[in-house]
Write an enzyme that holds these catalytic residues in place. Structure first.
Site, PDB file in Angstrom:
ATOM      1  N   HIS A   1       3.504   1.838  -8.455  1.00  0.00           N
ATOM      2  CA  HIS A   1       3.094   1.008  -9.587  1.00  0.00           C
ATOM      3  C   HIS A   1       2.312  -0.195  -9.065  1.00  0.00           C
ATOM      4  CE1 HIS A   1       6.784   2.822 -11.636  1.00  0.00           C
ATOM      5  NE2 HIS A   1       5.753   3.205 -12.355  1.00  0.00           N
ATOM      6  N   GLY A   2       1.421  -0.709  -9.901  1.00  0.00           N
ATOM      7  CA  GLY A   2       0.690  -1.917  -9.500  1.00  0.00           C
ATOM      8  C   GLY A   2      -0.534  -1.561  -8.670  1.00  0.00           C
TER       9      GLY A   2
ATOM     10  N   ASP B   1      14.795   7.452 -16.792  1.00  0.00           N
ATOM     11  CA  ASP B   1      14.560   7.385 -15.350  1.00  0.00           C
ATOM     12  C   ASP B   1      15.898   7.295 -14.619  1.00  0.00           C
ATOM     13  OD1 ASP B   1      13.879   6.890 -12.758  1.00  0.00           O
ATOM     14  OD2 ASP B   1      12.638   5.123 -13.159  1.00  0.00           O
TER      15      ASP B   1
ATOM     16  N   ASP C   1       8.970   3.944 -21.439  1.00  0.00           N
ATOM     17  CA  ASP C   1       8.603   4.121 -20.035  1.00  0.00           C
ATOM     18  C   ASP C   1       9.746   3.635 -19.139  1.00  0.00           C
ATOM     19  OD1 ASP C   1       6.881   4.781 -17.956  1.00  0.00           O
ATOM     20  OD2 ASP C   1       5.875   2.837 -17.957  1.00  0.00           O
TER      21      ASP C   1
END
Length: 287
Positions: free
Chosen positions: A177-178, A105, A84
């Site tokens: 995210h989060g 990424d 990831d």
């Protein structure tokens, strides 16, 4: 047997459902996700961030643990082991270690450099039958020190990356995210539709799956999202269940301090969370 994520995601795209990527952090996490996938006859993707890779003792350790569990637990559903938010070097390392899928990424590079590096990773990975995810427009929030502002990706740039032959594309559409802040504006479906129209049948990836309302998830799937990443939600469930066990003083009763007992409520909480997500994403009985 670990498999590439390519086939499971192409099937998901055609069938209008999504496969969950659940990030793993240790043995409990991995076992919980695999057993839940088997029980629900669902394909699954195990996500490993570079930070989690370091925490678990390196990529080869993870490959050994996952392969061992697949065999010993008789897991027959399709399972991909996926890096990831990988850096260029991280991507090369997991390809070498035996992962079956990798995300490079390059969203923080200028588009030209993102294209050049993604192209190299695609060539190296595809030669070994490993699926590749790329990213355009960084995802908001922080993950392992990679901070993104929640950009909305440019559909033209998405097409340039999709045309390199990647197997799936993560495009920023206002997701983070989060945990989502109170003032979060929601997903940009106009952007998702435009990206979907320019990238053809490319399975799209939704990062930051924790806390996105169910109706938004369903709409995203209808617009080409075939992979949804979940991490924070499992961590929160695990932490809450563990806290409950300790606060109830169960670790002080008998052999309640035994890690197998101490971590059991968290393990069950992860399983419950993963099952809920598989039902929401529509992947149950799609193995």
């Amino acid at each position: 047997m670990l498999v590439s994520a390519k086939e499971m995601l192409n099937k998901a795209r055609e069938g209008k459902y999504a496969v969950g990527q659940f990030n793993i952090n240790n043995l409990e996490w991995t076992k919980a996700v695999l057993l839940t996938a088997q029980e629900n006859n669902s394909p699954v993707i195990l996500g490993v961030s570079e930070g989690a890779g370091k925490y678990m003792g390196g990529y080869k350790t993870i490959v050994g643990m996952v392969n061992g569990l697949l065999e010993e637990l008789n897991i027959t559903v399709p399972v991909a082991l996926h890096l990831d938010h990988g850096s260029y070097d991280g991507a090369l390392k997991v390809i070498e270690a035996g992962f079956s899928s990798v995300m490079f990424d390059g969203s923080h590079y200028a588009i030209e450099e993102n294209i050049a590096k993604t192209k190299e990773i695609v060539e190296i990975a595809h030669a070994k039958g490993i699926s590749v995810e790329a990213e355009v427009g960084s995802i908001g929030g922080e993950e392992d020190g990679v901070v993104g502002t929640g950009e909305v990706a440019d559909p033209a740039e998405c097409k340039l990356i999709a045309d390199l032959g990647v197997d799936m594309l993560a495009a920023g559409i206002g997701n983070i995210h989060g945990q989502y802040p109170e003032n979060w504006a929601g997903l940009s479906f106009d952007a998702l539709e435009a990206i979907n129209n320019t990238t053809g049948t490319m399975p799209l990836v939704l990062h930051g799956g924790t806390g996105i309302p169910a109706d938004m998830i369903q709409k995203a799937i209808s617009l080409g999202v075939s992979k949804i990443n979940v991490n924070t939600e499992c961590q929160l469930a695990f932490a809450a269940a563990t806290r409950g066990y300790v606060e109830a003083g169960k670790d002080l009763q008998g052999k309640g301090f035994d890690p197998r007992k101490l971590l059991a409520p968290g393990f069950e909480a992860i399983k419950a969370t993963v099952k809920e997500k598989m039902e929401l994403f529509g992947s149950v009985n799609k193995a």
